[in-house]
Scaffold this motif. Structure first.
Motif, PDB file in Angstrom:
ATOM      1  N   THR A 149       9.976   1.019   6.980  1.00 36.47           N
ATOM      2  CA  THR A 149       8.939   2.089   7.250  1.00 36.47           C
ATOM      3  C   THR A 149       8.581   1.016   7.937  1.00 36.47           C
ATOM      4  O   THR A 149       8.101   0.752   9.857  1.00 36.47           O
TER       5      THR A 149
ATOM      6  N   HIS B 278       0.617   3.723  -2.637  1.00 37.82           N
ATOM      7  CA  HIS B 278       0.028   4.916  -2.370  1.00 37.82           C
ATOM      8  C   HIS B 278       0.795   6.439  -2.391  1.00 37.82           C
ATOM      9  O   HIS B 278       0.461   7.212  -2.464  1.00 37.82           O
ATOM     10  N   ARG B 279       2.211   6.065  -1.964  1.00 44.73           N
ATOM     11  CA  ARG B 279       3.213   7.498  -1.253  1.00 44.73           C
ATOM     12  C   ARG B 279       4.162   6.951  -2.562  1.00 44.73           C
ATOM     13  O   ARG B 279       4.763   8.329  -2.120  1.00 44.73           O
ATOM     14  N   LYS B 280       4.422   6.225  -3.844  1.00 43.91           N
ATOM     15  CA  LYS B 280       5.429   6.124  -4.337  1.00 43.91           C
ATOM     16  C   LYS B 280       5.829   5.711  -3.586  1.00 43.91           C
ATOM     17  O   LYS B 280       7.212   7.054  -4.402  1.00 43.91           O
ATOM     18  N   VAL B 281       6.978   5.616  -2.687  1.00 49.35           N
ATOM     19  CA  VAL B 281       8.047   5.523  -2.193  1.00 49.35           C
ATOM     20  C   VAL B 281       8.444   4.082  -2.751  1.00 49.35           C
ATOM     21  O   VAL B 281       7.783   3.589  -2.798  1.00 49.35           O
TER      22      VAL B 281
ATOM     23  N   TRP C 260       0.614  -1.773   0.204  1.00 41.90           N
ATOM     24  CA  TRP C 260       0.128   0.622   0.062  1.00 41.90           C
ATOM     25  C   TRP C 260       1.430   0.985   0.240  1.00 41.90           C
ATOM     26  O   TRP C 260       0.212   1.938  -0.715  1.00 41.90           O
ATOM     27  N   LEU C 261       1.951   1.575   0.270  1.00 40.15           N
ATOM     28  CA  LEU C 261       2.854   2.681   0.863  1.00 40.15           C
ATOM     29  C   LEU C 261       2.851   2.715  -0.862  1.00 40.15           C
ATOM     30  O   LEU C 261       3.677   3.806  -0.462  1.00 40.15           O
TER      31      LEU C 261
ATOM     32  N   ALA D 265       9.816   1.782   2.231  1.00 39.71           N
ATOM     33  CA  ALA D 265       8.368   0.979   2.494  1.00 39.71           C
ATOM     34  C   ALA D 265       8.432  -0.081   3.627  1.00 39.71           C
ATOM     35  O   ALA D 265       7.964   0.153   4.755  1.00 39.71           O
TER      36      ALA D 265
END
Ligand code: TRP
Length: 450
Positions: A352, A341-344, A337-338, A349
């Motif tokens: 984190t 959604h956050r384009k990391v 999801w990260l 991700a």
């Protein structure tokens, strides 16, 4: 919109999906948790309820997770969002994905600690500490170790780092290679250990304990725990299998693979019981010893057998790997999801999610030493609270809602197309997913909590 591949990568084959999902399912839940919760809840009748939950609730929900994941091809949160949108219903169904991601953190907070214990036992095994142990000595060794906060914290951190590194490397590279050889090796070693267990003279008592269905010993709370164990051991109710399903090739059969995975998982749990309980009874230990059961009984066995030093060490290495192939599936939904959604990057991700899970895990690591007298509201220590919350509440709740979504809410074409069943087969599947699985969970909840 649905696409034929996931941005996170894909399993290279149907077999790889089975291996990865089996890797997720087979873990501490089978080897460490199943024997001790069965022991604490009286054995036989508990085992029967557990098996019924696997068949009637677990398999239908697992097939739902796989088909939804494969239809959505995204992280569970975005898969739920996208499928709700396609079906013309509220996109609040994505909250189910959020509940799942939260469950992953809660589970990992104690899972990482127990996996750390297994790693420490690799070292104990290799340094010959199991040689000539008595039952009391094995219990003392376990108590001394878990009482040592720094040591427990160290191994917990090592395990969380390992998990994070593997997840950072991604679907194919990190995950596939790990499961391919280690799962079969674990299987072989368990068979060998059953062979030893037969020679201890405790096998008769163990069989009677595990398979004599004595319902007097089973309480309502025990039924809830049996159901929770079914969810936990199959990795259900939080989106782990949904995430893995999203990397599954289109040509593989959902029902066929799911049944295979459930059978393998159940086989490993029962085998672990047949290793551990003969040792319990032959050595006058208590089946109700709790989370330490595996860590007390197995060193005892390895201390007795020829080559126990080598086998004991290998065994705990394999348990550690089984735990890793499971823990990576606990972080995968949040990581995917990260990334979406956050384009990391996948690495950021993974770091984190791994870092947060490590932090939450400190509470469980310290539950056996510094915080052993600390109680959360509800009266349990931190470790037991996390375990209870996730297995007995969050996973069954998540699983029930997944079944409702797959059975009632999502556009009918989606399960029909993903499952590819005959009309009769589809009717049976639909009946299980619409009624049996969700009502089964609801009945147990009402029985215990109302
Ligand atoms: N099934 C694993 C075990 O038995 C644990 C696990 C991995 C899990 N992923 C999960 C449990 C997702 C629940 C949900 O050890």
């Amino acid at each position: 919109m649905a696409s034929s591949a996931s941005v996170h990568g894909m399993w290279s084959s149907r077999l790889m999906f089975i291996l990865a999902a089996t890797g997720s399912a087979v873990g501490l839940g089978n080897i460490w948790r199943f024997p001790y919760v069965a022991g604490e809840n009286g054995g036989g009748a508990f085992v029967l309820v557990y098996l019924l939950c696997i068949a009637l609730i677990g398999i239908p929900i697992m097939s739902s997770e796989v088909l939804l994941g494969r239809a959505g091809r995204q992280s569970p949160i975005n898969t739920m969002f996208g499928l709700a949108e396609r079906s013309g219903v509220s996109t609040n169904w994505q909250l189910l994905g959020w509940l799942g991601a939260a469950s992953g953190f809660v589970i990992l907070s104690f899972y990482g600690v127990i996996a750390g214990w297994a790693m420490h036992y690799v070292v104990l095994g290799a340094s010959g500490e199991f040689g000539g142990l008595t039952g009391a000595g094995a219990a003392e060794m376990f108590g001394n170790f878990t009482g040592n906060a720094w040591l427990v914290l160290l191994w917990h951190a090592v395990f969380m780092l390992l998990t994070t590194f593997i997840v950072a490397r991604g679907v194919g590279e990190g995950l596939e290679r790990t499961v391919k050889y280690l799962m079969p090796a674990l299987f072989v070693l368990l068979v060998a250990l059953i062979g030893y267990a037969v020679t201890t003279g405790g096998m008769g008592d163990a069989l009677a304990f595990l398979f004599a269905f004595n319902f007097d010993k089973l309480t309502g709370g025990g039924v809830l725990i049996a159901m929770g164990q079914a969810f936990f051991t199959l990795s259900l109710g939080m989106g782990a299998i949904m995430a893995y399903g999203s990397y599954m090739p289109k040509d593989a059969s959902v029902i066929g693979t799911v049944t295979t995975i459930a059978l393998l998982d159940t086989g490993v749990a029962l085998m672990s019981g047949l290793v551990i309980f003969p040792l319990v009874f032959a050595n006058g230990l208590e089946p109700t010893s709790g989370p330490g059961l595996m860590f007390i009984t197995l060193p005892l066995a390895f201390g007795q057998i020829d080559g126990g030093l080598v086998f004991g060490t290998i065994f705990f290495v394999l348990v550690t790997f089984a735990a890793i192939t499971s823990s990576i599936s606990l972080v995968e939904p949040a990581v995917a999801w990260l990334v979406e959604h956050r384009k990391v990057s996948r690495r950021a991700a993974a770091a984190t999610v791994g870092g947060l899970a490590w932090l939450l895990g400190l509470g469980s690591a310290l539950s056996f030493n510094v915080l052993s007298d600390f109680r959360l509201p509800g009266g349990l220590d931190f470790f037991s609270t996390m375990d209870y919350l996730s297995n007995n509440i969050m996973l069954p709740l998540g699983g029930m809602l997944i079944a409702v979504f797959a059975g009632w809410i999502v556009k009918r074409e989606i399960p029909q197309e993903e499952l590819g069943l005959s009309p009769g087969g589809y009717a049976v599947w639909q009946f299980l997913v619409r009624f049996v699985a969700p009502l089964g969970v609801a009945v147990v909840f009402v029985m215990v909590f109302v």
